[in-house]
Design a protein around this motif. Sequence first.
Motif, PDB file in Angstrom:
ATOM      1  N   LYS A 299       0.697  -1.164   0.125  1.00  0.00           N
ATOM      2  CA  LYS A 299       0.102   0.054   0.025  1.00  0.00           C
ATOM      3  C   LYS A 299       0.958   1.358  -0.214  1.00  0.00           C
ATOM      4  N   SER A 300       2.225   1.218   0.514  1.00  0.00           N
ATOM      5  CA  SER A 300       2.958   2.255   0.566  1.00  0.00           C
ATOM      6  C   SER A 300       4.294   1.884   0.734  1.00  0.00           C
ATOM      7  N   VAL A 301       5.295   2.576   0.010  1.00  0.00           N
ATOM      8  CA  VAL A 301       6.598   2.347   0.071  1.00  0.00           C
ATOM      9  C   VAL A 301       7.491   3.437   1.058  1.00  0.00           C
ATOM     10  N   THR A 302       6.863   4.362   1.577  1.00  0.00           N
ATOM     11  CA  THR A 302       7.328   5.265   2.502  1.00  0.00           C
ATOM     12  C   THR A 302       8.590   4.673   3.291  1.00  0.00           C
ATOM     13  N   ARG A 303       8.462   3.503   3.896  1.00  0.00           N
ATOM     14  CA  ARG A 303       9.097   2.754   4.822  1.00  0.00           C
ATOM     15  C   ARG A 303       9.967   1.609   4.243  1.00  0.00           C
ATOM     16  N   LEU A 304       9.803   1.377   3.104  1.00  0.00           N
ATOM     17  CA  LEU A 304      10.570   0.230   2.365  1.00  0.00           C
ATOM     18  C   LEU A 304      12.059   0.988   2.289  1.00  0.00           C
ATOM     19  N   ASP A 305      13.099  -0.115   2.793  1.00  0.00           N
ATOM     20  CA  ASP A 305      14.350   0.337   2.773  1.00  0.00           C
ATOM     21  C   ASP A 305      15.264  -0.987   2.324  1.00  0.00           C
ATOM     22  N   ARG A 306      14.246  -2.072   1.853  1.00  0.00           N
ATOM     23  CA  ARG A 306      15.103  -3.305   1.510  1.00  0.00           C
ATOM     24  C   ARG A 306      15.254  -3.101  -0.106  1.00  0.00           C
ATOM     25  N   VAL A 307      14.506  -2.424  -1.030  1.00  0.00           N
ATOM     26  CA  VAL A 307      14.497  -2.428  -2.252  1.00  0.00           C
ATOM     27  C   VAL A 307      14.541  -0.892  -2.530  1.00  0.00           C
ATOM     28  N   PRO A 308      15.725  -0.439  -3.856  1.00  0.00           N
ATOM     29  CA  PRO A 308      15.774   0.980  -4.077  1.00  0.00           C
ATOM     30  C   PRO A 308      14.274   1.588  -4.367  1.00  0.00           C
ATOM     31  N   VAL A 309      14.179   2.726  -4.127  1.00  0.00           N
ATOM     32  CA  VAL A 309      12.643   3.311  -4.140  1.00  0.00           C
ATOM     33  C   VAL A 309      13.055   4.854  -4.596  1.00  0.00           C
ATOM     34  N   SER A 310      12.795   5.175  -5.639  1.00  0.00           N
ATOM     35  CA  SER A 310      12.939   6.717  -6.095  1.00  0.00           C
ATOM     36  C   SER A 310      12.060   7.604  -5.299  1.00  0.00           C
TER      37      SER A 310
END
Length: 294
Positions: free
Chosen positions: A130-141
């Motif tokens: 639902k959100s990638v704001t706290r995703l740090d395992r995969v590069p997120v732009s």
Amino acid sequence: MPTAIAVTSADLVLPPMDHQTPTAALLQSPEDQPLDAALADMTVLLEQHGYVVALYPASIPVAHERRLHTVRSVLESNRLALLKLDLPPLGIAVLVRQLRQLSICDFSPGVVASAARLLSHYIYAGALLKSVTRLDRVPVSLKSHAKSWVPGSQFGVLANPNPELIKIGAGRLSGPEFATRLVMAKGQLQSDWVTAELAPGWQTQSVHEAALPADSPRWWGTARLIEFAAFLPDISILYQLVSSVRREVCTWCGIELIGDRCGFCSAPLAAPESHSKEVLALNPGTTTATNHAP
């Protein structure tokens, strides 16, 4: 007896796909089991199976990882392999099941342990978020971060074998080019995207549902997710894949292996060039004569 496969969390043990696949042993955390009991349990495993291959997530608490190495050190056992994995939780569970399948084949413990690195390249592990704001395992732009604040946004993320991120409705995740099955585990997100779009797009043979591993929300940075993993299910294909790789003998501990690193002592396989240089250094006269031979 088959090589014992062990894990650090019970939710990394998926149901077997046949009646022959054994289960996995549980290596409990220091909070749940004193050291004496852990040593006793491992001693029994080694006596019953001869060798133990333990798989654990890279995200495991430091105290739990230290416990594993303490047990190995105190027992002074080179028959315990500790394999640290950077896959998502459901991907680890899939890999654990595949090694459980291989453990009853005619592979040596060293080949079973080193097969983990090989098979991990064939696991497509990801999640619908639902959100990638706290995703740090995969590069997120930064653009993806901004989109995650838009109401209704959802993201398809692939963590393995190659990181990839798409906004649902604006792209497709790269999938396997071979026949797979897919397992999915639902968190606090309601969506049919995995079964209605991802699975057909990847031409998976079937979709099965499993319980969400306890560590998945922390790994993905949100509890509003559906985790998934596509994998090779057929034991005959797994067997053929592992059998096709040349087997070597570890120059450090003497155990059999495939690939470029020993699963038990982690020593890298000496490159042929390095071996040639060692021979050249040890036998300079012989080498010189050979080089000048007509």
